[in-house]
Design a protein around this motif. Structure first.
Motif, PDB file in Angstrom:
ATOM      1  N   MET A 273       0.725  -1.318  -0.022  1.00  0.00           N
ATOM      2  CA  MET A 273       0.259  -0.005  -0.146  1.00  0.00           C
ATOM      3  C   MET A 273       1.070   1.398   0.090  1.00  0.00           C
ATOM      4  SD  MET A 273      -3.117   1.159  -0.108  1.00  0.00           S
ATOM      5  CE  MET A 273      -3.858  -0.227  -0.071  1.00  0.00           C
ATOM      6  N   HIS A 274       2.172   1.092   0.824  1.00  0.00           N
ATOM      7  CA  HIS A 274       3.031   2.378   0.706  1.00  0.00           C
ATOM      8  C   HIS A 274       3.361   2.611  -0.533  1.00  0.00           C
ATOM      9  CE1 HIS A 274       2.539   3.151   4.968  1.00  0.00           C
ATOM     10  NE2 HIS A 274       2.524   1.861   5.497  1.00  0.00           N
ATOM     11  N   GLU A 275       3.710   1.726  -1.251  1.00  0.00           N
ATOM     12  CA  GLU A 275       4.625   1.793  -2.597  1.00  0.00           C
ATOM     13  C   GLU A 275       3.395   2.543  -3.683  1.00  0.00           C
ATOM     14  OE1 GLU A 275       7.651   1.276  -3.642  1.00  0.00           O
ATOM     15  OE2 GLU A 275       8.058   0.953  -1.558  1.00  0.00           O
ATOM     16  N   GLY A 276       1.961   1.913  -3.452  1.00  0.00           N
ATOM     17  CA  GLY A 276       1.331   2.519  -4.249  1.00  0.00           C
ATOM     18  C   GLY A 276       0.742   3.920  -3.907  1.00  0.00           C
ATOM     19  N   LEU A 277       1.083   4.226  -2.726  1.00  0.00           N
ATOM     20  CA  LEU A 277       0.773   5.684  -2.132  1.00  0.00           C
ATOM     21  C   LEU A 277       1.793   6.526  -2.763  1.00  0.00           C
ATOM     22  CD1 LEU A 277      -0.486   7.907  -0.421  1.00  0.00           C
ATOM     23  CD2 LEU A 277       0.549   6.990   1.520  1.00  0.00           C
ATOM     24  N   LYS A 278       3.111   6.011  -2.678  1.00  0.00           N
ATOM     25  CA  LYS A 278       4.407   6.679  -3.265  1.00  0.00           C
ATOM     26  C   LYS A 278       4.105   7.328  -4.667  1.00  0.00           C
ATOM     27  CE  LYS A 278       7.876   5.359  -1.401  1.00  0.00           C
ATOM     28  NZ  LYS A 278       9.398   4.544  -1.244  1.00  0.00           N
ATOM     29  N   MET A 279       3.497   6.120  -5.466  1.00  0.00           N
ATOM     30  CA  MET A 279       3.436   6.371  -6.747  1.00  0.00           C
ATOM     31  C   MET A 279       2.234   7.249  -7.355  1.00  0.00           C
ATOM     32  SD  MET A 279       2.449   3.257  -9.666  1.00  0.00           S
ATOM     33  CE  MET A 279       0.553   3.424  -9.300  1.00  0.00           C
ATOM     34  N   PHE A 280       1.146   7.241  -6.572  1.00  0.00           N
ATOM     35  CA  PHE A 280       0.154   8.019  -6.699  1.00  0.00           C
ATOM     36  C   PHE A 280       0.580   9.526  -6.523  1.00  0.00           C
ATOM     37  CE2 PHE A 280      -2.891   4.555  -6.250  1.00  0.00           C
ATOM     38  CZ  PHE A 280      -3.164   4.329  -7.708  1.00  0.00           C
ATOM     39  N   ARG A 281       1.412   9.691  -5.416  1.00  0.00           N
ATOM     40  CA  ARG A 281       1.873  10.917  -4.976  1.00  0.00           C
ATOM     41  C   ARG A 281       3.068  11.602  -6.148  1.00  0.00           C
ATOM     42  NH1 ARG A 281       2.646  10.373   1.423  1.00  0.00           N
ATOM     43  NH2 ARG A 281       0.515  11.202   1.947  1.00  0.00           N
ATOM     44  N   MET A 282       3.691  10.783  -6.555  1.00  0.00           N
ATOM     45  CA  MET A 282       4.553  10.902  -7.616  1.00  0.00           C
ATOM     46  C   MET A 282       3.942  11.383  -8.887  1.00  0.00           C
ATOM     47  SD  MET A 282       7.712   8.867  -9.208  1.00  0.00           S
ATOM     48  CE  MET A 282       6.658   7.726 -10.057  1.00  0.00           C
ATOM     49  N   ILE A 283       2.898  10.828  -9.098  1.00  0.00           N
ATOM     50  CA  ILE A 283       2.242  11.296 -10.438  1.00  0.00           C
ATOM     51  C   ILE A 283       1.184  12.277 -10.121  1.00  0.00           C
ATOM     52  CG2 ILE A 283       2.828   9.143 -11.734  1.00  0.00           C
ATOM     53  CD1 ILE A 283       0.019   8.084 -11.312  1.00  0.00           C
ATOM     54  N   GLU A 284       0.821  12.798  -8.990  1.00  0.00           N
ATOM     55  CA  GLU A 284      -0.125  13.646  -8.494  1.00  0.00           C
ATOM     56  C   GLU A 284      -1.471  13.441  -8.819  1.00  0.00           C
ATOM     57  OE1 GLU A 284       1.416  17.659  -9.721  1.00  0.00           O
ATOM     58  OE2 GLU A 284       3.180  17.443  -8.868  1.00  0.00           O
ATOM     59  N   GLU A 285      -1.958  12.306  -8.607  1.00  0.00           N
ATOM     60  CA  GLU A 285      -3.226  11.544  -8.707  1.00  0.00           C
ATOM     61  C   GLU A 285      -3.910  11.458  -7.463  1.00  0.00           C
ATOM     62  OE1 GLU A 285      -5.466   8.809  -8.643  1.00  0.00           O
ATOM     63  OE2 GLU A 285      -6.467  10.042 -10.194  1.00  0.00           O
ATOM     64  N   PRO A 286      -4.907  12.463  -7.461  1.00  0.00           N
ATOM     65  CA  PRO A 286      -5.507  12.789  -6.135  1.00  0.00           C
ATOM     66  C   PRO A 286      -6.553  11.339  -5.952  1.00  0.00           C
ATOM     67  CG  PRO A 286      -6.480  14.259  -7.809  1.00  0.00           C
ATOM     68  CD  PRO A 286      -5.221  13.448  -8.352  1.00  0.00           C
ATOM     69  N   TRP A 287      -7.162  10.961  -6.687  1.00  0.00           N
ATOM     70  CA  TRP A 287      -8.020   9.807  -6.544  1.00  0.00           C
ATOM     71  C   TRP A 287      -7.268   8.779  -5.979  1.00  0.00           C
ATOM     72  CZ3 TRP A 287     -13.357   9.461  -6.541  1.00  0.00           C
ATOM     73  CH2 TRP A 287     -13.865   7.924  -6.239  1.00  0.00           C
ATOM     74  N   GLY A 288      -6.151   8.284  -6.330  1.00  0.00           N
ATOM     75  CA  GLY A 288      -5.295   7.027  -5.974  1.00  0.00           C
ATOM     76  C   GLY A 288      -4.761   7.503  -4.521  1.00  0.00           C
ATOM     77  N   THR A 289      -4.110   8.777  -4.504  1.00  0.00           N
ATOM     78  CA  THR A 289      -3.551   9.052  -3.371  1.00  0.00           C
ATOM     79  C   THR A 289      -4.541   9.128  -2.085  1.00  0.00           C
ATOM     80  OG1 THR A 289      -2.043  10.684  -4.487  1.00  0.00           O
ATOM     81  CG2 THR A 289      -2.211  10.890  -2.107  1.00  0.00           C
ATOM     82  N   ALA A 290      -5.640   9.565  -2.512  1.00  0.00           N
ATOM     83  CA  ALA A 290      -6.716   9.554  -1.182  1.00  0.00           C
ATOM     84  C   ALA A 290      -7.094   8.165  -0.967  1.00  0.00           C
ATOM     85  CB  ALA A 290      -7.792  10.788  -1.421  1.00  0.00           C
ATOM     86  N   LEU A 291      -7.275   7.389  -1.950  1.00  0.00           N
ATOM     87  CA  LEU A 291      -7.985   6.017  -1.802  1.00  0.00           C
ATOM     88  C   LEU A 291      -6.684   5.277  -1.042  1.00  0.00           C
ATOM     89  CD1 LEU A 291     -10.063   3.930  -2.548  1.00  0.00           C
ATOM     90  CD2 LEU A 291      -9.019   3.221  -4.501  1.00  0.00           C
ATOM     91  N   ALA A 292      -5.551   5.402  -1.129  1.00  0.00           N
ATOM     92  CA  ALA A 292      -4.475   4.774  -0.649  1.00  0.00           C
ATOM     93  C   ALA A 292      -4.495   5.158   0.861  1.00  0.00           C
ATOM     94  CB  ALA A 292      -3.149   4.806  -1.279  1.00  0.00           C
TER      95      ALA A 292
END
Length: 154
Positions: A1-20
């Motif tokens: 989950m932390h890796e997914g969060l890191k990726m969503f933050r890197m690409i600045e994708e709010p839905w994925g970041t908030a979901l993670a």
């Protein structure tokens, strides 16, 4: 989950970041690490609110309410806000089925453990001035989010 969060933050994708962040908050809540659950849920709420991702914001609000109830923050004025958060999660048209189920469970667990309804302990506070509009529209949602985020700053 932390890796997914890191990726969503890197690409600045709010839905994925908030979901993670919501998933992490729920995980921390389940294992009893409430300070981390609150931190993740607050961040998810901020991101979801800025991006107007109402379902994710509702999920974050519900996790925050659960943490605060678990931490016994049920004094009357605070309990009123928690009650509105749970009701908002139940009534809002953007609330997911899972969020509504969690809200029902939380409402039952927190306020009806011995069959005593919440309104009896909050009745003095249930005035027209303190009661947000009961419609499931955005103004109530925005009002509650503002109060929660303002409380975080204190």
């Amino acid at each position: 989950m932390h890796e997914g969060l890191k990726m969503f933050r890197m690409i600045e994708e709010p839905w994925g970041t908030a979901l993670a962040l919501n998933y992490l908050a729920n995980g921390w809540y389940i294992v009893g690490v409430y300070n981390e659950a609150e931190r993740c849920a607050l961040e998810a709420l901020e991101i979801a609110t800025k991006a107007k991702l109402v379902p994710l914001a509702l999920e974050a609000l519900l996790t925050l309410a659960a943490v605060r109830i678990q931490n016994a923050e049920k004094e009357a004025a605070h309990a009123l806000l928690l009650f509105f958060i749970v009701n908002l999660a139940l009534q809002h048209s953007a609330s997911t089925h899972i969020t509504k189920e969690r809200a029902r469970d939380l409402l039952t667990l927190a306020w009806y453990p011995q069959g005593a309804p919440l309104h009896s302990e909050l009745e003095p506070y249930l005035t027209a001035e303190l009661m947000p509009d009961h419609s499931p529209d955005m103004p109530q949602f925005e009002e509650i989010v503002a109060k929660v985020l303002k409380a975080k700053q204190k």
